[in-house]
Design a protein around this motif. Sequence first.
Motif, PDB file in Angstrom:
ATOM      1  N   SER A 152      -7.119   4.905   9.802  1.00 28.41           N
ATOM      2  CA  SER A 152      -6.207   5.904  10.360  1.00 28.41           C
ATOM      3  C   SER A 152      -5.478   6.680   9.267  1.00 28.41           C
ATOM      4  N   ASP A 153      -5.321   6.094   8.082  1.00 32.74           N
ATOM      5  CA  ASP A 153      -4.572   6.802   7.037  1.00 32.74           C
ATOM      6  C   ASP A 153      -5.439   7.571   6.049  1.00 32.74           C
ATOM      7  N   LEU A 154      -6.755   7.484   6.209  1.00 28.66           N
ATOM      8  CA  LEU A 154      -7.620   8.190   5.265  1.00 28.66           C
ATOM      9  C   LEU A 154      -7.357   9.701   5.285  1.00 28.66           C
ATOM     10  N   ASP A 155      -7.181  10.253   6.490  1.00 25.35           N
ATOM     11  CA  ASP A 155      -6.915  11.694   6.583  1.00 25.35           C
ATOM     12  C   ASP A 155      -5.619  12.049   5.882  1.00 25.35           C
ATOM     13  N   LYS A 156      -4.616  11.173   6.072  1.00 21.82           N
ATOM     14  CA  LYS A 156      -3.312  11.415   5.428  1.00 21.82           C
ATOM     15  C   LYS A 156      -3.479  11.403   3.899  1.00 21.82           C
ATOM     16  N   MET A 157      -4.301  10.494   3.403  1.00 20.32           N
ATOM     17  CA  MET A 157      -4.522  10.424   1.952  1.00 20.32           C
ATOM     18  C   MET A 157      -5.214  11.696   1.465  1.00 20.32           C
ATOM     19  N   LEU A 158      -6.182  12.153   2.240  1.00 18.85           N
ATOM     20  CA  LEU A 158      -6.904  13.362   1.834  1.00 18.85           C
ATOM     21  C   LEU A 158      -5.968  14.573   1.868  1.00 18.85           C
ATOM     22  N   GLU A 159      -5.175  14.657   2.936  1.00 21.29           N
ATOM     23  CA  GLU A 159      -4.236  15.785   3.070  1.00 21.29           C
ATOM     24  C   GLU A 159      -3.190  15.794   1.960  1.00 21.29           C
ATOM     25  N   ASN A 160      -2.753  14.597   1.559  1.00 19.38           N
ATOM     26  CA  ASN A 160      -1.631  14.507   0.617  1.00 19.38           C
ATOM     27  C   ASN A 160      -2.029  14.258  -0.822  1.00 19.38           C
ATOM     28  N   ASP A 161      -3.322  14.409  -1.111  1.00 24.25           N
ATOM     29  CA  ASP A 161      -3.786  14.295  -2.500  1.00 24.25           C
ATOM     30  C   ASP A 161      -3.548  12.887  -3.073  1.00 24.25           C
ATOM     31  N   ILE A 162      -3.764  11.868  -2.227  1.00 21.38           N
ATOM     32  CA  ILE A 162      -3.562  10.474  -2.647  1.00 21.38           C
ATOM     33  C   ILE A 162      -4.908   9.850  -3.035  1.00 21.38           C
ATOM     34  N   ARG A 163      -4.929   9.249  -4.216  1.00 21.31           N
ATOM     35  CA  ARG A 163      -6.124   8.500  -4.648  1.00 21.31           C
ATOM     36  C   ARG A 163      -5.931   7.048  -4.232  1.00 21.31           C
ATOM     37  N   PHE A 164      -6.886   6.530  -3.479  1.00 18.48           N
ATOM     38  CA  PHE A 164      -6.778   5.147  -3.016  1.00 18.48           C
ATOM     39  C   PHE A 164      -7.479   4.217  -4.002  1.00 18.48           C
ATOM     40  N   ASN A 165      -6.803   3.109  -4.335  1.00 25.88           N
ATOM     41  CA  ASN A 165      -7.317   2.204  -5.357  1.00 25.88           C
ATOM     42  C   ASN A 165      -7.044   0.759  -4.909  1.00 25.88           C
ATOM     43  N   VAL A 166      -7.832  -0.167  -5.420  1.00 21.73           N
ATOM     44  CA  VAL A 166      -7.659  -1.566  -5.034  1.00 21.73           C
ATOM     45  C   VAL A 166      -7.665  -2.451  -6.269  1.00 21.73           C
ATOM     46  N   ILE A 167      -6.808  -3.478  -6.282  1.00 24.94           N
ATOM     47  CA  ILE A 167      -6.912  -4.539  -7.292  1.00 24.94           C
ATOM     48  C   ILE A 167      -7.088  -5.860  -6.555  1.00 24.94           C
ATOM     49  N   GLY A 168      -7.776  -6.790  -7.192  1.00 19.36           N
ATOM     50  CA  GLY A 168      -8.030  -8.076  -6.546  1.00 19.36           C
ATOM     51  C   GLY A 168      -9.515  -8.324  -6.406  1.00 19.36           C
ATOM     52  N   ARG A 169      -9.834  -9.415  -5.728  1.00 17.54           N
ATOM     53  CA  ARG A 169     -11.243  -9.782  -5.550  1.00 17.54           C
ATOM     54  C   ARG A 169     -11.801  -9.109  -4.319  1.00 17.54           C
ATOM     55  N   LEU A 170     -12.225  -7.884  -4.494  1.00 17.51           N
ATOM     56  CA  LEU A 170     -12.747  -7.088  -3.378  1.00 17.51           C
ATOM     57  C   LEU A 170     -13.900  -7.812  -2.680  1.00 17.51           C
ATOM     58  N   ASP A 171     -14.691  -8.542  -3.466  1.00 15.65           N
ATOM     59  CA  ASP A 171     -15.863  -9.201  -2.891  1.00 15.65           C
ATOM     60  C   ASP A 171     -15.507 -10.319  -1.915  1.00 15.65           C
ATOM     61  N   ASP A 172     -14.256 -10.815  -1.960  1.00 16.94           N
ATOM     62  CA  ASP A 172     -13.856 -11.868  -1.016  1.00 16.94           C
ATOM     63  C   ASP A 172     -13.654 -11.321   0.394  1.00 16.94           C
ATOM     64  N   LEU A 173     -13.456 -10.004   0.500  1.00 15.22           N
ATOM     65  CA  LEU A 173     -13.108  -9.431   1.800  1.00 15.22           C
ATOM     66  C   LEU A 173     -14.343  -9.395   2.691  1.00 15.22           C
ATOM     67  N   PRO A 174     -14.135  -9.543   4.008  1.00 13.70           N
ATOM     68  CA  PRO A 174     -15.290  -9.471   4.902  1.00 13.70           C
ATOM     69  C   PRO A 174     -16.021  -8.138   4.722  1.00 13.70           C
ATOM     70  N   GLY A 175     -17.338  -8.174   4.912  1.00 13.25           N
ATOM     71  CA  GLY A 175     -18.179  -6.987   4.672  1.00 13.25           C
ATOM     72  C   GLY A 175     -17.654  -5.718   5.322  1.00 13.25           C
ATOM     73  N   TYR A 176     -17.175  -5.821   6.569  1.00 17.90           N
ATOM     74  CA  TYR A 176     -16.761  -4.600   7.274  1.00 17.90           C
ATOM     75  C   TYR A 176     -15.526  -3.971   6.633  1.00 17.90           C
ATOM     76  N   ILE A 177     -14.716  -4.766   5.923  1.00 18.52           N
ATOM     77  CA  ILE A 177     -13.534  -4.197   5.250  1.00 18.52           C
ATOM     78  C   ILE A 177     -13.963  -3.613   3.904  1.00 18.52           C
ATOM     79  N   HIS A 178     -14.823  -4.356   3.253  1.00 16.85           N
ATOM     80  CA  HIS A 178     -15.371  -3.951   1.974  1.00 16.85           C
ATOM     81  C   HIS A 178     -15.878  -2.507   2.048  1.00 16.85           C
ATOM     82  N   ASP A 179     -16.660  -2.228   3.098  1.00 15.81           N
ATOM     83  CA  ASP A 179     -17.234  -0.887   3.253  1.00 15.81           C
ATOM     84  C   ASP A 179     -16.146   0.162   3.453  1.00 15.81           C
ATOM     85  N   VAL A 180     -15.165  -0.153   4.287  1.00 14.96           N
ATOM     86  CA  VAL A 180     -14.099   0.825   4.558  1.00 14.96           C
ATOM     87  C   VAL A 180     -13.296   1.090   3.281  1.00 14.96           C
ATOM     88  N   VAL A 181     -13.068   0.033   2.503  1.00 17.50           N
ATOM     89  CA  VAL A 181     -12.325   0.172   1.248  1.00 17.50           C
ATOM     90  C   VAL A 181     -13.096   1.074   0.285  1.00 17.50           C
TER      91      VAL A 181
END
Length: 253
Positions: free
Chosen positions: A93-122
């Motif tokens: 739901s916030d992806l559009d807001k990030m695009l509109e507001n010039d926000i770069r989305f970034n992640v720290i941590g063990r991304l691979d631990d997350l369930p596959g469906y979250i991994h893809d969205v991230v």
Amino acid sequence: MSFVDLTAHIELASVPKHLAIIMDGNGRWAQKRGLPRVEGHQAGVKTVDEVVSFLLQIGVPYLTLYSFSSENWKRPPDEVSALMAILKQYLQSDLDKMLENDIRFNVIGRLDDLPGYIHDVVLTAMDKTKNNEKMTLTLALSYGARDEMVRAFKGMSEDVKNGKLDPEKVDEALISGYLDTSNIPDPDLLIRTSGELRISNFMLWQIAYTELFFTDKLWPEFGASDVADVIRSFQMRERRFGMTTSQLTKRGK
Ligand code: IPE
Ligand code: IPE
Ligand code: MG
């Protein structure tokens, strides 16, 4: 959202470059109201939206939110899955807001631990926002500072073994470069809500000289006006980095 009144006493030229937040107290907020803990996590997302909007308005370029720790996997499985579902919903739901507001989305941590469906969205959110510049919004997901250091030490050892790294070249900057935060500066300011006076395995290396603020407010009751208060108070602190006050005054002249 407009926060004109709140910005009045903030020195816009010296807002923290990087604000990090340990968003704690969602469960207690819900329990105090006789609600299931998950409703506290849902209410916490509203605070995230408000805080991000406010920080964008005052021009804070880096925001890092401790969203799920490597230790939070020990929580009951139904709470863990509810948190993952909320995360997925937030990112979609916030992806559009990030695009509109010039926000770069970034992640720290063990991304691979997350369930596959979250991994893809991230990964999608990171990819779609990769050229944005106004703010880098980093979520710490399945993140633990000690785990991050273990992975960094392993990476360094491998590079030494393969002849890619000369141990003589190891210095602070090089170590920083092996951490998940290699592409973001160290936090200037760290806020923890909910009254707990601990760091809970968050950014242990990076907060060496960070200004720390603790508030009793629970995360869902925290908001833009609280962030404004903390930033005002941050701007009144003297960061000496080991020096004396008179040295700093001379440097400032
Ligand atoms: C913070 O709120 C969110 C996460 C750790 C995921 P908590 O869920 O820790 O809330 P309390 O501390 O139990 O109140
Ligand atoms: C820290 O909160 C982690 C996050 C806010 C994501 P916790 O609620 O997990 O921390 P402890 O267990 O009280 O130290
Ligand atoms: Mg907690």
